[in-house]
Design a protein around this motif. Structure first.
Motif, mmCIF file in Angstrom:
data_model
loop_
_atom_site.group_PDB
_atom_site.id
_atom_site.type_symbol
_atom_site.label_atom_id
_atom_site.label_comp_id
_atom_site.label_asym_id
_atom_site.label_seq_id
_atom_site.Cartn_x
_atom_site.Cartn_y
_atom_site.Cartn_z
ATOM 1 N N THR A 50 48.967 22.546 -7.328
ATOM 2 C CA THR A 50 47.530 22.295 -7.235
ATOM 3 C C THR A 50 47.259 20.803 -7.047
ATOM 4 N N ASP A 92 45.822 29.160 -5.151
ATOM 5 C CA ASP A 92 44.742 28.246 -4.800
ATOM 6 C C ASP A 92 44.997 27.692 -3.414
ATOM 7 N N MET B 1 47.416 26.071 -14.368
ATOM 8 C CA MET B 1 46.588 26.916 -13.518
ATOM 9 C C MET B 1 45.526 27.632 -14.361
HETATM 10 MG MG LIG Z 1 48.218 25.346 -9.944
#
Ligand SMILES: [Mg+2]
Ligand SMILES: Nc1nc2c(ncn2[C@@H]2O[C@H](COP(=O)(O)OP(=O)(O)O)[C@@H](O)[C@H]2O)c(=O)[nH]1
Lengths: 230, 117
Positions: A50, A92, B1
């Motif tokens: 991310t 994502d 996350m």
């Molecule tokens: Mg992540």
């Protein structure tokens, strides 16, 4: 790898992709955009996927998911869908407008086993993949490297710098059992310039593959894709 | 996350309702990066998800962005998009097909774009 450079874009026809994007839910693409491209960043939990997407994306990374029944199962015709065991994976993504027509989507995908059921459904036609690794947990990446090789998806390996003990490229190659032709790069996923270099190394690798590919290119073996669970 | 993802806690029953119980009719045509563009405005009485898609896609918007915006899984989103496509309310700009390896010209364009970031 380049040293940390200024983020100032010298391309005047690219929409403003500054930190202002952080606060808005999403910016719109130009009306001429007509070709979506994808690169997948695969890696274990906490490896910096991310962070890497955020560093290079013009939008704040967004999250979504896909839900499928397990391989071998199918939706019965008696309306009993709620009883089926589902595989749900979240991923994502971010976005980079490359020019007036091409838009590159970057997907951060968990490398765990169940995710690969969804690979074809989500990432068929991907340009290639980046396997993001933490050198303190190299074995987390074995499965991803294995699956990408099996799939014939071109990839590079990027070692994210968490400040652990330094490893030589040879040590990492050996630990991952990497083929010589797979590029290995080091990065800091928090840096835009560094993240950009990772993507460039992948695309340069792809270009080498395309340039050296024999005329008759074998097609990927069609995979049976599990039915979506609804 | 993050664990708090849209759609995650929706029951299969709710997802079943959104799509009228259909599974995958016509939905395979939409790649996750197919760019969707509205061809009309929402009309009163339209299913709220359909109206939301038409508002979201006034400029080209990828299927995966639509899914994130709706807070629904990609497979459900594809079905909703197929509905709108069948009735001419959206158009779809599909990614240029690539075979095992991407097109050399496209790779050059990607490199130029990335280097100028
Ligand atoms: Mg992540
Ligand atoms: N020191 C250091 N920390 C990082 C780096 N990349 C990510 N992190 C941190 O590692 C944590 C996990 O990163 P994240 O991007 O959420 O990992 P993901 O699970 O792969 O998406 C976050 O707290 C990041 O700030 C890096 O290059 N160096």
């Amino acid at each position: 790898m380049d040293s940390v450079a200024s983020d100032i874009s010298d391309v005047s026809d690219v929409p403003d992709v500054s930190e202002a994007a952080e606060s808005s839910h999403r910016q719109t693409l130009r009306s001429t955009a007509d070709n979506g491209l994808k690169i997948v960043i695969v890696g274990g939990f906490g490896v910096g996927k991310t962070t890497l997407v955020r560093s290079v994306s013009e939008i704040r990374p967004l999250n979504t998911e896909e839900t499928m029944t397990q391989a071998g199962e199918h939706i019965d015709d008696t309306g009993g869908v709620a009883a089926k065991k589902a595989t749900t994976v979240a991923f994502d993504f971010g976005r980079i407008s490359l020019d007036a027509r091409n838009v590159l989507y970057l997907f951060g995908a968990p490398g765990q086993e169940r995710f690969w059921f969804l690979w074809d459904r989500l990432f068929a036609g991907t340009l290639g993949a980046v396997v993001l690794v933490d050198t303190r947990r190299l074995s987390d990446s074995w499965y991803a490297v294995d699956r990408l090789e099996h799939h014939g998806t071109p990839f590079v390996v990027a070692c994210n710098d968490f400040g652990g003990p330094a490893h030589t490229p040879d040590q990492i190659r050996e630990a991952l059992d990497l083929a010589d032709e797979v590029p290995l790069v080091f990065c800091d996923a928090r840096s835009r310039e560094s993240g950009k270099q990772v993507l460039i190394s992948l695309v340069e690798h792809l270009r080498t593959l395309v340039t050296s590919a024999p005329r008759s290119i074998p097609q990927p073996i069609p995979q049976t894709v599990p039915e979506p669970m609804l | 996350m993050s664990r708090a993802r849209p759609g995650r806690d929706d029951s299969p029953d709710r997802l079943y309702t959104v799509t009228g119980g259909r599974t995958r009719a016509g939905s395979d045509a939409f790649d996750v990066v197919t760019l969707v563009v509205s061809e009309s405005d929402p009309v009163p009485g339209m299913q709220s998800e359909h109206a939301a898609i038409l508002r979201m896609c006034r400029f080209p918007t990828a299927v995966v962005e639509v899914a994130a915006g709706l807070g629904l899984p990609v497979s459900i989103t594809r079905i909703l998009l197929a509905d709108l496509h069948d009735t001419g309310r959206i158009s779809a700009r599909h990614p240029r097909p690539s075979y095992r390896l991407p097109d050399h010209d496209i790779l050059e364009q990607v490199l130029v774009g990335l280097r100028s970031l």
